[in-house]
Design a protein around this motif. Structure first.
Motif, PDB file in Angstrom:
ATOM      1  N   GLU A 117      12.116   9.396  -5.576  1.00 48.81           N
ATOM      2  CA  GLU A 117      11.012   8.543  -5.132  1.00 48.81           C
ATOM      3  C   GLU A 117      11.535   7.382  -4.293  1.00 48.81           C
ATOM      4  O   GLU A 117      10.915   6.993  -3.301  1.00 48.81           O
ATOM      5  N   GLU A 140       2.654   1.526  -3.570  1.00 51.81           N
ATOM      6  CA  GLU A 140       1.766   1.875  -4.682  1.00 51.81           C
ATOM      7  C   GLU A 140       1.591   3.381  -4.846  1.00 51.81           C
ATOM      8  O   GLU A 140       1.084   3.841  -5.875  1.00 51.81           O
ATOM      9  N   LYS A 141       2.034   4.165  -3.870  1.00 58.33           N
ATOM     10  CA  LYS A 141       2.011   5.620  -4.009  1.00 58.33           C
ATOM     11  C   LYS A 141       3.113   6.112  -4.937  1.00 58.33           C
ATOM     12  O   LYS A 141       3.089   7.247  -5.415  1.00 58.33           O
ATOM     13  N   TYR A 142       4.091   5.254  -5.165  1.00 56.41           N
ATOM     14  CA  TYR A 142       5.288   5.639  -5.911  1.00 56.41           C
ATOM     15  C   TYR A 142       5.339   4.943  -7.268  1.00 56.41           C
ATOM     16  O   TYR A 142       4.666   3.936  -7.498  1.00 56.41           O
ATOM     17  N   GLU A 169       9.497   6.526   4.236  1.00 53.43           N
ATOM     18  CA  GLU A 169       8.150   6.206   4.686  1.00 53.43           C
ATOM     19  C   GLU A 169       8.048   4.773   5.193  1.00 53.43           C
ATOM     20  O   GLU A 169       7.423   4.503   6.232  1.00 53.43           O
ATOM     21  N   GLN A 202       0.824  -1.213   0.000  1.00 56.50           N
ATOM     22  CA  GLN A 202       0.000   0.000   0.000  1.00 56.50           C
ATOM     23  C   GLN A 202       0.855   1.260   0.000  1.00 56.50           C
ATOM     24  O   GLN A 202       0.512   2.255  -0.644  1.00 56.50           O
TER      25      GLN A 202
END
Length: 282
Positions: free
Chosen positions: A163, A93-95, A170, A90
């Motif tokens: 990224e 998947e932002k990157y 994170e 999860q």
């Protein structure tokens, strides 16, 4: 005991094993040395390399998370929990990243629009697709919500360094139970925090009755660092980053200069008689 990484160590840049490397491994085997592989690769891929080298050893794969001579009967395994696998995916998947969940029997990856050499490097050497199927899904997190998975390892490749740095920050801040390393094939190799090649090597050596000072370990990247520290003789390849070279007891030639066979010639051939009669003090 001789422990060898695969990519950047055994394999040349063209992903092939030189004849002299095969001969060197056969030489130490004939002298009674236990030879095994310690790699970030999945088990079927490592087993394919082992067969090419005529090794029937217990293999350290998935960066130490899956140790086995048979996929059906692992000697040792430590998986990431299904909850943490989902959390990692999860976040990733932002990157803009290619994600690969590496089970010991199959791989599931996300679909990426970019055709890149980075993705190609992750795909090289996955093993025979007939025995190690690789499937892709548009949204990995949706797949995991329907079918939770515990896996030994997650591989990630990024297309942008910024990224990559943000994702690392994170992940490490939000999930304490994981360890992130890297290799020549992959930007991120994510495993359970308790896992390392060094720990797996220690477990295997104790099982075989081999002392730490009798271990020669050879690697080329930061995921080999702890293993290099642990071994009686830690050897860095000539193509290794400086961090690994400084940590090693000895630096051999690069993988493209047949560094493994050179190491065997300089270390084992010259000292084998002494090593067989009495363990070497490194």
């Amino acid at each position: 005991m001789l422990v060898l990484d695969i990519d950047g160590t055994l394999l040349k840049s063209n992903f092939k094993i030189d004849r002299t490397t095969k001969e060197a491994i056969e030489y130490v085997k004939e002298k009674g040395v236990y030879v095994t592989l310690a790699t970030g690769r999945n088990f079927p891929s490592a087993q394919k390399i082992a067969k090419a080298l005529k090794l029937d050893s217990i293999l350290i794969t998935h960066n130490g998370a899956f140790v086995a001579s048979s996929v059906d009967e692992p000697f040792y395994e430590q998986r990431m929990s299904a909850e943490n696998v989902l959390k990692v995916v999860q976040i990733l998947e932002k990157y803009d990243a290619h994600i690969r969940l590496l089970h010991e029997r199959y791989s599931i990856g996300n679909q990426v629009q970019q055709k890149s050499q980075l993705v190609a490097k992750m795909t090289m050497g996955i093993g025979d697709p007939l025995f190690y199927p690789v499937t892709f899904t548009e949204q990995l997190s949706d797949h995991l919500k329907e079918k939770p998975m515990t896996v030994p390892k997650i591989d990630v490749q990024f297309f942008d360094n910024e990224e990559r740095a943000n994702a690392f920050k994170e992940l490490t801040e939000r999930i304490e139970e994981i360890r992130i390393t890297s290799s020549t094939r992959c930007a991120f190799e994510i495993i359970d925090k308790s896992v390392s090649k060094a720990k797996a090597l220690n477990i295997l050596a104790r099982h075989l009755g081999v002392s730490r000072k009798e271990i020669v370990a050879v690697g080329d990247y930061t995921n080999d660092l702890e293993m290099i520290h642990h071994a009686g003789l830690g050897v860095a390849m000539g193509n290794s980053p400086n961090e690994l070279k400084h940590a090693a007891d000895w630096v051999t030639r690069s993988n493209n200069q047949n560094g493994v066979s050179y190491m065997v010639r300089e270390v084992f051939r010259k000292q084998m008689k002494l090593q067989i009669e009495e363990p070497l003090e490194y």
